[in-house]
Design a protein around this motif. Structure first.
Motif, mmCIF file in Angstrom:
data_model
loop_
_atom_site.group_PDB
_atom_site.id
_atom_site.type_symbol
_atom_site.label_atom_id
_atom_site.label_comp_id
_atom_site.label_asym_id
_atom_site.label_seq_id
_atom_site.Cartn_x
_atom_site.Cartn_y
_atom_site.Cartn_z
ATOM 1 N N GLU A 94 -6.736 6.000 8.481
ATOM 2 C CA GLU A 94 -6.841 5.061 7.362
ATOM 3 C C GLU A 94 -5.575 4.208 7.233
ATOM 4 O O GLU A 94 -5.642 3.004 6.968
ATOM 5 N N ARG A 130 -5.399 -4.318 9.286
ATOM 6 C CA ARG A 130 -5.930 -5.368 8.415
ATOM 7 C C ARG A 130 -4.815 -6.285 7.921
ATOM 8 O O ARG A 130 -4.983 -7.510 7.871
ATOM 9 N N TYR A 141 0.866 -1.171 0.000
ATOM 10 C CA TYR A 141 0.000 0.000 0.000
ATOM 11 C C TYR A 141 0.901 1.218 0.000
ATOM 12 O O TYR A 141 1.928 1.242 0.693
ATOM 13 N N THR A 159 -5.261 0.188 7.723
ATOM 14 C CA THR A 159 -4.621 -0.668 6.724
ATOM 15 C C THR A 159 -3.592 -1.581 7.385
ATOM 16 O O THR A 159 -3.541 -2.779 7.104
#
Length: 179
Positions: free
Chosen positions: A145, A152, A3, A149
């Protein structure tokens, strides 16, 4: 999995990681896995075609790194190898720094650091003026956010989906990650 969160001159890269070092040290015996987050210098490249062409993106040198790692043989969620590197020399990170608060509440600790880009830059030996005018505010706004991430990805590492050894069989030296 990789990411990338980009702002003006600063980017945040996040990836799962599986690591075996043939020369263990710094509290590392055996394989480790987890999630690595890096703050990097970021720059847009020159267009290679028309105004509609894809723009190259340069994800450049390391500024700061946090490794939310644990021993593969240990209990998921132990964060027994979790540490950060407050700075770097070129592409090489400084020595690992183990912090009890980081190991106890890694996502909370990470969120607090991401909300203070100027402090992270100063700790890393980087002049905060090297960041773009909107980098600190953009990162602070995106911090929840980014932390989500990371959480997760950690869940997928703990489930055995990510941060796993390559399928090539046992090896004495492995680094399986984008970062």
């Amino acid at each position: 999995m990789l990411y990338l969160f980009g702002f003006e001159r600063i980017g945040v890269a996040v990836s799962d990681l599986y690591f075996v070092d043939p020369d263990p040290g710094e509290n590392q015996e055996g394989a480790e896995h987890g999630v690595r987050l890096e703050i990097r210098r970021l720059a847009p490249g020159e267009l290679k075609g028309s105004i509609y062409s894809a723009r190259p993106i340069v994800v450049d040198q390391l500024i700061w790194r946090v490794d939310l790692l644990e021993s593969v043989e240990g209990r998921p969620g132990s964060f027994d190898r979790t540490h950060h590197h407050p700075g770097s020399s070129g592409w090489e990170p400084d020595k690992r720094v183990f912090d009890e608060e980081l190991s106890a509440e890694p996502l909370k600790w990470l969120g607090e650091r991401l909300a203070d880009l100027d402090g992270v830059l100063r700790q890393s030996g980087v002049d905060p003026a090297e960041a773009g005018p909107g980098d600190a505010a953009g990162l602070r706004e995106a911090a929840p956010e980014i932390v989500d991430t990371v959480g997760r990805l950690l869940g997928r590492v703990h489930a055995g989906e990510l941060g796993t050894a390559p399928a090539t069989g046992p090896a004495t030296s492995v680094r399986a990650s984008w970062l």
